[in-house]
Design an enzyme around this catalytic site. Structure first.
Site, short mmCIF file in Angstrom:
data_model
loop_
_atom_site.label_atom_id
_atom_site.label_comp_id
_atom_site.label_asym_id
_atom_site.label_seq_id
_atom_site.Cartn_x
_atom_site.Cartn_y
_atom_site.Cartn_z
N TYR A 148 22.18 -31.18 26.08
CA TYR A 148 21.37 -30.86 24.91
C TYR A 148 21.10 -29.37 24.87
O TYR A 148 20.95 -28.73 25.91
CB TYR A 148 20.01 -31.55 24.98
CG TYR A 148 20.03 -33.05 25.01
CD1 TYR A 148 20.36 -33.74 26.15
CD2 TYR A 148 19.67 -33.78 23.87
CE1 TYR A 148 20.36 -35.13 26.18
CE2 TYR A 148 19.66 -35.17 23.89
CZ TYR A 148 20.00 -35.84 25.05
OH TYR A 148 20.00 -37.20 25.07
N HIS A 156 19.39 -33.29 18.83
CA HIS A 156 20.31 -34.32 19.29
C HIS A 156 21.29 -33.72 20.29
O HIS A 156 21.62 -32.54 20.21
CB HIS A 156 21.12 -34.88 18.11
CG HIS A 156 20.32 -35.70 17.17
ND1 HIS A 156 19.94 -36.99 17.46
CD2 HIS A 156 19.82 -35.41 15.95
CE1 HIS A 156 19.24 -37.46 16.45
NE2 HIS A 156 19.15 -36.52 15.51
N LYS A 195 28.48 -37.17 19.32
CA LYS A 195 28.60 -36.12 20.32
C LYS A 195 30.06 -35.72 20.42
O LYS A 195 30.96 -36.51 20.19
CB LYS A 195 28.17 -36.64 21.69
CG LYS A 195 26.73 -37.08 21.74
CD LYS A 195 26.36 -37.44 23.17
CE LYS A 195 25.22 -38.44 23.23
NZ LYS A 195 24.20 -38.30 22.19
#
Lengths: 243, 259
Positions: A148, A156, A195
């Protein structure tokens, strides 16, 4: 994929509170209280005061352990996290069940005995932490770590991280993601939680195959690589809009 | 639609998490008799298969597809096996042999099976997938067009820019095409974005170069070696499984140092 901040004001809040500051405060506080973690299996347990509790939460080291023990809060750390606090930040000592303070080599041997790839994983973990990325376990997402840009309540996670041990011995293929379905699986997992897949290639650069002390880490290098899926249908729509 | 819903549930998956970047919409299970049938186009093009080249020579070209398909040599248009098969499958091309007899689709499939002209079923599937989406595709290492004076052999290969061209004969071309099959991870296609103003005489740079991996995913070293051959043009990898083509990019990055 750039950082996705959560809600208004998160980005500004993050800028006002750099992770490096919190880590620095954490370091001072733990040194001042002469903190000692307890080595237990693949975990290190640490009692913390309220200030340290806050700082550990802010910087995402470890997980709180719920107990009735007051006023202590207890935290548990993974081997990478514990070793980072111990060896890189030099702010805790570690004892065993018999109250013996472990030396650096004892700790190293112990951790490597728990997992042969510990040196590579630790190198990757510290590579990210040194750059002030917040790093947590990725096991829920089928990856090694998630990274992160700041605290998870503000942003996020951007990367699902896998650690590759490159250049160790004669190998024609990858040691992870060996077949295409591995790629599909990991990418799908990462993609569904928005991601990017980040591979950290840890190269031992000819250091002893058995890495006998943490000083071998200095010879390691880390290369960063992302793997992304390309969608020709989507791309074509973007292209058409441009044309 | 009912059939699609059934297909989706039998396929099993639908992530309930954030966003799925790719859709499963192409997974259709067709009931018997529902398979779409392509119509043979009237006034299709004609081409003659040249065995010695492993390519087709276009005799009469109809339609705008040829603006983005095939290579020009000495004013003649030639197509690789994948171009030819693609056109034949959609009914846009009649392929003839040296006796002017029509070569049926089955025989064209057999040529692919034999790997004629450096082709393969997998590379054809990739080609077809992208071509159907409007991308412009050319074999890597081959120029779109070259002009020659009458002293030069009918079929040549090499750089098309200035006068210093490497001239090779027909047999060397066939050798070049056959060596394309030897390596597993090789640069196969140059892919250009869909472009209604495309010109073979001035194609611009490809959007990316495509490497098809039939075996295992590439290692970091293999990627580096291949990138070195791409002269700065982005490289993408793909592989084909059961008719599904997946594309991947490997990107070297430098993670930011945060405050």
């Amino acid at each position: 994929m750039g950082p996705r901040w959560k809600g208004k004001g998160s980005e500004l809040k993050a800028l006002a509170n750099p992770i490096s500051n919190s880590i620095s405060d954490l370091q001072s506080s733990l040194i001042e209280s002469n903190s000692q973690g307890i080595l237990s299996g693949s975990t290190v347990l640490l009692a913390t005061n309220p200030q340290q509790t806050d700082l550990l939460n802010q910087t995402c080291f470890g997980r709180p352990v719920i107990t009735v023990d007051k006023p202590n809060q207890w935290f548990q750390f993974s081997l990478e996290e514990a070793f980072y606090l111990y060896h890189s930040l030099k702010c805790i000592k570690i004892v065993d069940g018999n109250h013996n303070i472990k030396t650096v080599n004892e700790l190293w041997d112990y951790m490597v005995s728990k997992r042969a790839s510990f040196p590579d994983f630790f190198k990757a973990y510290s590579h990210l932490r040194v750059k002030n990325w917040v790093v947590r376990s990725g096991c829920q997402y089928g990856v090694d770590f998630v990274a992160y840009r700041h605290h998870p309540s503000l942003v996020h996670s951007e990367y699902g991280v896998l650690v590759f041990s490159d250049g160790n011995g004669n190998r024609n293929g990858n040691d992870r993601l060996r077949v295409w379905s591995d790629f599909q699986c990991t990418l799908r997992l990462c993609g569904s939680v928005a991601k990017t897949l980040l591979i950290l290639h840890v190269n031992r650069n000819g250091e002893d195959v058995i890495c006998s002390s943490p000083s071998c880490l200095d010879g390691f290098s880390v290369d960063e690589q992302t793997i992304t899926r390309w969608n020709p249908e989507r791309c074509r729509e973007d292209q058409a809009a441009v044309n | 639609m009912e059939i699609e819903d059934w297909a989706a549930s039998s396929a099993g998956s639908s992530d309930s998490e954030v966003t799925l970047p790719d859709s499963d919409n192409e997974d259709h299970c067709y009931a018997y008799g529902d398979l779409p049938k392509l119509q043979f186009r009237k006034g299709g093009s004609k081409a003659r298969w040249k065995e010695e080249l492993g390519m087709a020579e276009i005799i009469s070209n109809k339609g705008r597809m040829w603006i983005t398909t095939g290579i020009m040599r000495s004013g003649k248009l030639y197509s690789f096996l994948e171009d030819t098969l693609f056109m034949a499958e959609i009914g846009a091309l009649h392929l003839l042999d040296e006796m002017d007899k029509r070569i049926p689709l089955e025989d064209i499939y057999k040529k692919v099976a034999e790997g004629v002209g450096g082709s393969s079923w997998e590379s054809f599937e990739v080609y077809r997938h992208l071509k159907s989406l409007g991308y412009i595709i050319k074999r890597h290492g081959v120029c779109w067009s070259m002009k020659h004076d009458k002293n030069v052999p009918a079929f040549v290969e090499g750089e098309s820019e200035n006068g210093s061209e490497e001239r090779v004969s027909v047999t060397e071309i066939t050798e070049l095409l056959s060596t394309m099959q030897i390596k597993d991870a090789r640069l196969v296609f140059d892919v250009y974005p869909p472009n209604s103003k495309f010109r073979k005489s001035n194609p611009g740079k490809p959007m990316f170069i495509l490497c098809i991996n039939s075996g295992n995913p590439p290692t970091k070293k293999q990627i580096k070696d291949l990138e070195g051959q791409c002269e700065g043009i982005p490289l993408k990898f793909c592989y084909v499984e059961h008719g599904r083509v997946s594309f991947f990019s490997f990107n070297e990055i430098e993670l930011a140092v945060l405050p």
